[in-house]
Motif scaffolding. Sequence first.
Motif, mmCIF file in Angstrom:
data_model
loop_
_atom_site.group_PDB
_atom_site.id
_atom_site.type_symbol
_atom_site.label_atom_id
_atom_site.label_comp_id
_atom_site.label_asym_id
_atom_site.label_seq_id
_atom_site.Cartn_x
_atom_site.Cartn_y
_atom_site.Cartn_z
ATOM 1 N N LEU A 50 0.833 -1.184 0.000
ATOM 2 C CA LEU A 50 0.000 0.000 0.000
ATOM 3 C C LEU A 50 0.877 1.246 0.000
ATOM 4 O O LEU A 50 2.020 1.220 0.446
ATOM 5 C CB LEU A 50 -0.971 -0.005 1.176
ATOM 6 C CG LEU A 50 -0.416 -0.100 2.593
ATOM 7 C CD1 LEU A 50 -0.087 1.281 3.124
ATOM 8 C CD2 LEU A 50 -1.460 -0.749 3.515
ATOM 9 N N ILE A 51 0.290 2.312 -0.526
ATOM 10 C CA ILE A 51 0.952 3.607 -0.546
ATOM 11 C C ILE A 51 -0.030 4.633 0.003
ATOM 12 O O ILE A 51 -1.187 4.680 -0.405
ATOM 13 C CB ILE A 51 1.426 3.979 -1.973
ATOM 14 C CG1 ILE A 51 2.189 5.302 -1.973
ATOM 15 C CG2 ILE A 51 0.278 3.985 -2.978
ATOM 16 C CD1 ILE A 51 2.951 5.564 -3.275
ATOM 17 N N SER A 52 0.430 5.412 0.953
ATOM 18 C CA SER A 52 -0.445 6.380 1.604
ATOM 19 C C SER A 52 -0.571 7.648 0.775
ATOM 20 O O SER A 52 0.139 7.846 -0.214
ATOM 21 C CB SER A 52 0.104 6.718 2.986
ATOM 22 O OG SER A 52 1.279 7.515 2.849
ATOM 23 N N MET A 53 -1.457 8.518 1.206
ATOM 24 C CA MET A 53 -1.639 9.794 0.524
ATOM 25 C C MET A 53 -0.332 10.576 0.475
ATOM 26 O O MET A 53 -0.015 11.233 -0.529
ATOM 27 C CB MET A 53 -2.719 10.618 1.237
ATOM 28 C CG MET A 53 -3.015 11.954 0.613
ATOM 29 S SD MET A 53 -4.260 12.874 1.530
ATOM 30 C CE MET A 53 -3.386 13.184 3.047
ATOM 31 N N SER A 54 0.455 10.457 1.519
ATOM 32 C CA SER A 54 1.719 11.193 1.577
ATOM 33 C C SER A 54 2.853 10.489 0.846
ATOM 34 O O SER A 54 3.940 11.045 0.726
ATOM 35 C CB SER A 54 2.113 11.405 3.040
ATOM 36 O OG SER A 54 2.289 10.164 3.686
ATOM 37 N N GLY A 55 2.589 9.277 0.373
ATOM 38 C CA GLY A 55 3.598 8.542 -0.380
ATOM 39 C C GLY A 55 4.357 7.506 0.411
ATOM 40 O O GLY A 55 5.238 6.830 -0.129
ATOM 41 N N ASN A 56 4.028 7.342 1.675
ATOM 42 C CA ASN A 56 4.665 6.284 2.458
ATOM 43 C C ASN A 56 4.193 4.918 1.959
ATOM 44 O O ASN A 56 3.018 4.752 1.610
ATOM 45 C CB ASN A 56 4.325 6.435 3.934
ATOM 46 C CG ASN A 56 4.953 7.679 4.536
ATOM 47 O OD1 ASN A 56 6.046 8.063 4.166
ATOM 48 N ND2 ASN A 56 4.242 8.321 5.445
ATOM 49 N N THR A 57 5.101 3.976 1.946
ATOM 50 C CA THR A 57 4.777 2.647 1.426
ATOM 51 C C THR A 57 4.964 1.573 2.482
ATOM 52 O O THR A 57 5.791 1.718 3.398
ATOM 53 C CB THR A 57 5.645 2.305 0.207
ATOM 54 O OG1 THR A 57 7.025 2.367 0.587
ATOM 55 C CG2 THR A 57 5.399 3.281 -0.933
ATOM 56 N N ASN A 58 4.192 0.519 2.351
ATOM 57 C CA ASN A 58 4.315 -0.651 3.208
ATOM 58 C C ASN A 58 4.100 -1.897 2.366
ATOM 59 O O ASN A 58 3.308 -1.872 1.412
ATOM 60 C CB ASN A 58 3.290 -0.610 4.348
ATOM 61 C CG ASN A 58 3.714 0.317 5.463
ATOM 62 O OD1 ASN A 58 4.575 -0.017 6.264
ATOM 63 N ND2 ASN A 58 3.116 1.483 5.517
ATOM 64 N N TYR A 59 4.796 -2.959 2.743
ATOM 65 C CA TYR A 59 4.748 -4.198 1.969
ATOM 66 C C TYR A 59 4.546 -5.392 2.872
ATOM 67 O O TYR A 59 5.017 -5.419 4.006
ATOM 68 C CB TYR A 59 6.062 -4.380 1.194
ATOM 69 C CG TYR A 59 6.355 -3.279 0.221
ATOM 70 C CD1 TYR A 59 7.093 -2.173 0.596
ATOM 71 C CD2 TYR A 59 5.876 -3.350 -1.095
ATOM 72 C CE1 TYR A 59 7.349 -1.153 -0.302
ATOM 73 C CE2 TYR A 59 6.136 -2.335 -1.999
ATOM 74 C CZ TYR A 59 6.875 -1.234 -1.599
ATOM 75 O OH TYR A 59 7.120 -0.229 -2.502
ATOM 76 N N ALA A 60 3.866 -6.377 2.326
ATOM 77 C CA ALA A 60 3.794 -7.658 3.013
ATOM 78 C C ALA A 60 5.184 -8.268 3.019
ATOM 79 O O ALA A 60 5.982 -8.059 2.087
ATOM 80 C CB ALA A 60 2.813 -8.582 2.289
#
Length: 111
Positions: A50-60
Amino acid sequence: QVQLVESGGGLVQPGGSLRLSCAASGINIGTYGMAWYRQAPGKERELVALISMSGNTNYADFVKGRFTISRDNAANTGHLQMSGLRPEDTAVYYCVVLATWGQGTQVTVSS
């Protein structure tokens, strides 16, 4: 009306790469987060990235270091760059914005 259309899936050999795209209409994806999910046959749907509105990303954990999520605000399109693909990555991949799901794109990793 929000619509999301995924593309870029296909058949690839193990170790190969694919780039999925998610074209959005009816919404400015730059002002919202976006997620990619996948569902393999006989398995539950799972969050990939996922990528947040601010551009932060997270991955499984199972895609960390192999997949990259991004967003092109000018094109109103999200992307999932996948490399080092494995047979267990075979699934239908979906993008999601504001609880709206695309129709999915099939990714098959096989020799």
